[in-house]
Design an enzyme around this catalytic site. Structure first.
Site, PDB file in Angstrom:
ATOM      1  CG  ASN A  31      -0.309   0.164   2.513  1.00  0.00           C
ATOM      2  OD1 ASN A  31       0.914   0.252   2.598  1.00  0.00           O
ATOM      3  ND2 ASN A  31      -1.101   0.219   3.577  1.00  0.00           N
ATOM      4  CB  SER A  35       7.717   1.367   0.225  1.00  0.00           C
ATOM      5  OG  SER A  35       6.380   0.940   0.060  1.00  0.00           O
ATOM      6  CG  PHE A  79       8.723  -9.061   3.239  1.00  0.00           C
ATOM      7  CD1 PHE A  79       9.907  -9.283   3.928  1.00  0.00           C
ATOM      8  CD2 PHE A  79       8.466  -9.817   2.106  1.00  0.00           C
ATOM      9  CE1 PHE A  79      10.814 -10.231   3.494  1.00  0.00           C
ATOM     10  CE2 PHE A  79       9.360 -10.769   1.661  1.00  0.00           C
ATOM     11  CZ  PHE A  79      10.535 -10.987   2.350  1.00  0.00           C
ATOM     12  CB  SER A 123      11.570  -8.861  14.879  1.00  0.00           C
ATOM     13  OG  SER A 123      12.514  -8.115  15.607  1.00  0.00           O
ATOM     14  CE1 TYR A 148       7.758  -4.426  13.951  1.00  0.00           C
ATOM     15  CE2 TYR A 148       9.525  -4.718  15.552  1.00  0.00           C
ATOM     16  CZ  TYR A 148       9.006  -4.925  14.285  1.00  0.00           C
ATOM     17  OH  TYR A 148       9.724  -5.647  13.365  1.00  0.00           O
ATOM     18  CE  LYS A 152       6.944  -7.847  12.543  1.00  0.00           C
ATOM     19  NZ  LYS A 152       6.501  -8.223  11.207  1.00  0.00           N
ATOM     20  CG  ASN A 178      19.912  -5.082  14.756  1.00  0.00           C
ATOM     21  OD1 ASN A 178      19.675  -6.040  15.492  1.00  0.00           O
ATOM     22  ND2 ASN A 178      19.688  -3.836  15.123  1.00  0.00           N
ATOM     23  NE  ARG A 230      20.448  -3.790  19.481  1.00  0.00           N
ATOM     24  CZ  ARG A 230      20.766  -3.430  20.729  1.00  0.00           C
ATOM     25  NH1 ARG A 230      21.852  -3.908  21.314  1.00  0.00           N
ATOM     26  NH2 ARG A 230      19.982  -2.601  21.398  1.00  0.00           N
TER      27      ARG A 230
HETATM   28  P1  NAD Z   1       9.433  -1.446   5.248  1.00  0.00           P
HETATM   29  O1  NAD Z   1       8.565  -0.478   5.985  1.00  0.00           O
HETATM   30  O2  NAD Z   1      10.491  -0.915   4.364  1.00  0.00           O
HETATM   31  O3  NAD Z   1       8.528  -2.440   4.387  1.00  0.00           O
HETATM   32  C1  NAD Z   1       7.215  -2.808   4.775  1.00  0.00           C
HETATM   33  C2  NAD Z   1       6.339  -2.627   3.567  1.00  0.00           C
HETATM   34  O4  NAD Z   1       5.006  -2.979   3.898  1.00  0.00           O
HETATM   35  C3  NAD Z   1       6.304  -1.168   3.086  1.00  0.00           C
HETATM   36  O5  NAD Z   1       6.549  -1.125   1.696  1.00  0.00           O
HETATM   37  C4  NAD Z   1       4.891  -0.712   3.410  1.00  0.00           C
HETATM   38  O6  NAD Z   1       4.435   0.265   2.483  1.00  0.00           O
HETATM   39  C5  NAD Z   1       4.127  -2.016   3.344  1.00  0.00           C
HETATM   40  N1  NAD Z   1       2.911  -2.040   4.159  1.00  0.00           N
HETATM   41  C6  NAD Z   1       2.741  -1.628   5.436  1.00  0.00           C
HETATM   42  N2  NAD Z   1       1.482  -1.827   5.827  1.00  0.00           N
HETATM   43  C7  NAD Z   1       0.820  -2.396   4.778  1.00  0.00           C
HETATM   44  C8  NAD Z   1      -0.509  -2.840   4.576  1.00  0.00           C
HETATM   45  N3  NAD Z   1      -1.435  -2.729   5.541  1.00  0.00           N
HETATM   46  N4  NAD Z   1      -0.837  -3.375   3.385  1.00  0.00           N
HETATM   47  C9  NAD Z   1       0.091  -3.468   2.388  1.00  0.00           C
HETATM   48  N5  NAD Z   1       1.363  -3.055   2.526  1.00  0.00           N
HETATM   49  C10 NAD Z   1       1.734  -2.528   3.709  1.00  0.00           C
HETATM   50  O7  NAD Z   1      10.042  -2.434   6.352  1.00  0.00           O
HETATM   51  P2  NAD Z   1      11.135  -3.566   6.188  1.00  0.00           P
HETATM   52  O8  NAD Z   1      12.327  -3.143   6.963  1.00  0.00           O
HETATM   53  O9  NAD Z   1      11.290  -3.962   4.780  1.00  0.00           O
HETATM   54  O10 NAD Z   1      10.428  -4.722   7.018  1.00  0.00           O
HETATM   55  C11 NAD Z   1       9.720  -5.776   6.390  1.00  0.00           C
HETATM   56  C12 NAD Z   1       9.186  -6.699   7.466  1.00  0.00           C
HETATM   57  O11 NAD Z   1      10.278  -7.200   8.248  1.00  0.00           O
HETATM   58  C13 NAD Z   1       8.237  -6.017   8.451  1.00  0.00           C
HETATM   59  O12 NAD Z   1       7.208  -6.926   8.771  1.00  0.00           O
HETATM   60  C14 NAD Z   1       9.110  -5.762   9.645  1.00  0.00           C
HETATM   61  O13 NAD Z   1       8.380  -5.715  10.848  1.00  0.00           O
HETATM   62  C15 NAD Z   1      10.049  -6.964   9.627  1.00  0.00           C
HETATM   63  N6  NAD Z   1      11.319  -6.714  10.302  1.00  0.00           N
HETATM   64  C16 NAD Z   1      12.106  -5.674   9.920  1.00  0.00           C
HETATM   65  C17 NAD Z   1      13.298  -5.434  10.588  1.00  0.00           C
HETATM   66  C18 NAD Z   1      14.194  -4.282  10.198  1.00  0.00           C
HETATM   67  O14 NAD Z   1      15.087  -3.947  10.955  1.00  0.00           O
HETATM   68  N7  NAD Z   1      14.014  -3.654   9.040  1.00  0.00           N
HETATM   69  C19 NAD Z   1      13.698  -6.268  11.649  1.00  0.00           C
HETATM   70  C20 NAD Z   1      12.871  -7.329  11.991  1.00  0.00           C
HETATM   71  C21 NAD Z   1      11.681  -7.559  11.314  1.00  0.00           C
HETATM   72  C1  UD1 Z   2      15.274  -1.698  16.810  1.00  0.00           C
HETATM   73  C2  UD1 Z   2      14.047  -2.116  17.569  1.00  0.00           C
HETATM   74  C3  UD1 Z   2      13.679  -3.527  17.171  1.00  0.00           C
HETATM   75  C4  UD1 Z   2      13.443  -3.586  15.664  1.00  0.00           C
HETATM   76  C5  UD1 Z   2      14.691  -3.066  14.950  1.00  0.00           C
HETATM   77  C6  UD1 Z   2      14.450  -2.950  13.474  1.00  0.00           C
HETATM   78  C7  UD1 Z   2      14.126  -0.837  19.643  1.00  0.00           C
HETATM   79  C8  UD1 Z   2      14.296  -0.898  21.112  1.00  0.00           C
HETATM   80  N1  UD1 Z   2      14.292  -2.015  18.996  1.00  0.00           N
HETATM   81  O1  UD1 Z   2      16.344  -2.582  17.124  1.00  0.00           O
HETATM   82  O2  UD1 Z   2      12.506  -3.937  17.847  1.00  0.00           O
HETATM   83  O3  UD1 Z   2      13.195  -4.913  15.263  1.00  0.00           O
HETATM   84  O4  UD1 Z   2      15.028  -1.754  15.439  1.00  0.00           O
HETATM   85  O5  UD1 Z   2      13.505  -1.984  13.183  1.00  0.00           O
HETATM   86  O6  UD1 Z   2      13.852   0.198  19.093  1.00  0.00           O
HETATM   87  N2  UD1 Z   2      21.776   3.555  18.290  1.00  0.00           N
HETATM   88  C9  UD1 Z   2      22.530   4.684  18.522  1.00  0.00           C
HETATM   89  N3  UD1 Z   2      22.177   5.839  17.892  1.00  0.00           N
HETATM   90  C10 UD1 Z   2      21.095   5.926  17.060  1.00  0.00           C
HETATM   91  C11 UD1 Z   2      20.328   4.763  16.825  1.00  0.00           C
HETATM   92  C12 UD1 Z   2      20.689   3.592  17.468  1.00  0.00           C
HETATM   93  O7  UD1 Z   2      23.498   4.652  19.290  1.00  0.00           O
HETATM   94  O8  UD1 Z   2      20.832   7.010  16.540  1.00  0.00           O
HETATM   95  C13 UD1 Z   2      22.197   2.287  18.912  1.00  0.00           C
HETATM   96  C14 UD1 Z   2      21.138   1.616  19.763  1.00  0.00           C
HETATM   97  O9  UD1 Z   2      21.219   2.061  21.092  1.00  0.00           O
HETATM   98  C15 UD1 Z   2      21.520   0.144  19.588  1.00  0.00           C
HETATM   99  C16 UD1 Z   2      22.093   0.060  18.171  1.00  0.00           C
HETATM  100  O10 UD1 Z   2      22.474   1.401  17.842  1.00  0.00           O
HETATM  101  O11 UD1 Z   2      22.533  -0.207  20.475  1.00  0.00           O
HETATM  102  C17 UD1 Z   2      21.103  -0.437  17.130  1.00  0.00           C
HETATM  103  O12 UD1 Z   2      19.909   0.355  17.212  1.00  0.00           O
HETATM  104  P1  UD1 Z   2      18.746   0.240  16.099  1.00  0.00           P
HETATM  105  O13 UD1 Z   2      19.354   0.339  14.751  1.00  0.00           O
HETATM  106  O14 UD1 Z   2      17.702   1.227  16.472  1.00  0.00           O
HETATM  107  O15 UD1 Z   2      18.210  -1.236  16.254  1.00  0.00           O
HETATM  108  P2  UD1 Z   2      17.716  -2.006  17.579  1.00  0.00           P
HETATM  109  O16 UD1 Z   2      17.486  -1.089  18.712  1.00  0.00           O
HETATM  110  O17 UD1 Z   2      18.634  -3.144  17.792  1.00  0.00           O
END
Ligand code: NAD
Ligand code: UD1
Length: 356
Positions: A31, A35, A79, A123, A148, A152, A178, A230
């Site tokens: 949607n 993105s 996703f 996650s 959040y 999950k 991460n 991380r």
């Molecule tokens: P992202 O936001 O870049 O991608 C998610 C996509 O889903 C986006 O394009 C968004 O437009 C779409 N979306 C959101 N709600 C929607 C809906 N209701 N219907 C249709 N599309 C929808 O995020 P990402 O980093 O690519 O993450 C993808 C998945 O992985 C997510 O479920 C996220 O929770 C999970 N995840 C991400 C991370 C991370 O650090 N990026 C870590 C752990 C898990």
């Molecule tokens: C976070 C989320 C986690 C999610 C993931 C991906 C929290 C508590 N956890 O993970 O649930 O799945 O993002 O979306 O938010 N840091 C800095 N400066 C910054 C940003 C981060 O020092 O500006 C540090 C943080 O303290 C951490 C590390 O960098 O030690 C990674 O942080 P981040 O990239 O936000 O990921 P997580 O916190 O691990």
């Protein structure tokens, strides 16, 4: 054909490309709430093939039913979801509605269509605040502390119930550590609509002069240099893990969870040093208090994914930083600079009707 929900997003776009490269056909449902449609032609360009795509919402059951009729979908990679931890604290209903309700809606539509193979984006947040490192899939330390993370965990529990209730389901739950980095072409990367909160997107804005300094949250953690540790994983490695999971699920019924991480932990300062080394850019740092909700350290035991999926992360921290920097330099404003205007709800609905 594989339905990729959220396939215009950061990880979904890389996974859609990995699927094309593995010879699969792909239809994307997104949607565009976090993105840009500009990702789609870039996936096609890199994959050398057309991608079907539909602008729409996973919570729209009628649209999902149409999709399963229109395309010969035999598996889903899911996703789509919302992922900003702070926002989830302020808007919990939105997060539960999209992440849990959207997943339930999707599973209902899949069952109705007779499609039972699903790869779900979970996650490491489901492990809560763990002190025993590395974390394996059986680790039970606690509960996520924010909506959040809860969304999950709840979705994982819903999927486990589904797997127990009906043996036709084949479900892969992937717990990402991460994800960072970008496609080496510089064409695909992370392009969040809101201000960045995560470390690498923030760092890239500082390196390119869009933000003044990188906050470093906490210097007194029980880690070698006092900053948080991380398990950073290259998004292309992560995407490839999804293809391996799909291949596994085609051979095995039931539900199984895997960690996708490298098994290596790096501190904030180590990541900063790697970025400075590969980019030649010096980052101004702003030392701050700990960020509420952060854990000191978190890294994966990825053994199960290696043994069962034949998958292991290949790309090191320098490669992650080099590829992230290339993406940032080629796309200073993410996809937005080149993207067409985001369409209105009415035109999205019209496109969903005549998708493809
Ligand atoms: P992202 O936001 O870049 O991608 C998610 C996509 O889903 C986006 O394009 C968004 O437009 C779409 N979306 C959101 N709600 C929607 C809906 N209701 N219907 C249709 N599309 C929808 O995020 P990402 O980093 O690519 O993450 C993808 C998945 O992985 C997510 O479920 C996220 O929770 C999970 N995840 C991400 C991370 C991370 O650090 N990026 C870590 C752990 C898990
Ligand atoms: C976070 C989320 C986690 C999610 C993931 C991906 C929290 C508590 N956890 O993970 O649930 O799945 O993002 O979306 O938010 N840091 C800095 N400066 C910054 C940003 C981060 O020092 O500006 C540090 C943080 O303290 C951490 C590390 O960098 O030690 C990674 O942080 P981040 O990239 O936000 O990921 P997580 O916190 O691990």
């Amino acid at each position: 054909m594989i339905l990729v929900t959220g396939g215009a997003g950061y990880i979904g776009a890389h996974a859609a490309l990995a699927l094309l490269e593995a010879g699969e056909d792909v239809v994307i449902l997104d949607n565009l709430c976090n993105s840009s449609r500009e990702a789609i032609p870039r996936i096609e360009q890199l994959g050398g093939r057309r991608v079907e795509w539909v602008a729409g919402d996973i919570r729209n059951r009628a649209l999902l039913d149409q999709l399963f009729v229109r395309y010969p979908i035999d598996a889903v990679m899911h996703f789509a979801g919302l992922k900003a931890v702070g926002e989830s604290v302020r808007q919990p209903l939105r997060y539960y509605d999209t992440n849990v309700g959207g997943s339930i809606n999707l599973c209902q539509a899949m069952a109705y269509a007779g499609v039972f193979t699903l790869v779900f984006s979970s996650s490491a947040t489901v492990y809560g605040d763990c002190s025993c490192m590395p974390i394996n899939e059986s680790t039970q330390c606690g509960q996520p502390t924010n909506p959040y993370g809860q969304s999950k965990l709840m979705t994982e529990q819903m999927l486990a119930s589904l797997g127990s209730a009906d043996e036709r389901w084949r479900i892969g739950v992937l717990r990402y550590f991460n994800p960072v980095g970008a496609h080496p072409s510089g064409l695909l990367g992370e392009s969040p609509r809101a201000a960045p909160n995560n470390l690498v997107p923030y760092l890239l804005k500082v390196a390119s002069g869009q933000l003044p300094a990188l906050p470093v949250f906490g210097g007194d953690y029980p880690t070698p240099d006092g900053t948080g540790v991380r398990d950073y994983i290259h998004v292309v490695d992560l995407a490839e893990g999804h293809v391996n999971t799909l291949q596994y699920l085609r051979q095995h019924a039931g539900l199984r969870a895997w960690n996708l991480g490298t098994g290596l932990g790096y501190s904030v300062l180590e990541l900063v040093a790697a970025f400075e080394r590969v980019s030649g850019v010096s980052l101004p740092l702003d030392r701050r208090e700990r960020r509420p909700g952060d854990v000191a350290q978190c890294w994966a035991d990825p053994t199960r994914a290696f043994e069962e999926l034949g998958w292991v992360a290949q790309r090191d921290l320098d490669t992650m930083m080099r590829d992230a920097w290339r993406w940032q330099q080629a796309n200073p404003m993410g996809y937005e600079e080149t993207a067409r205007p985001v369409p209105s709800t009415a035109s999205l609905a019209a496109q969903a009707q005549g998708a493809g």
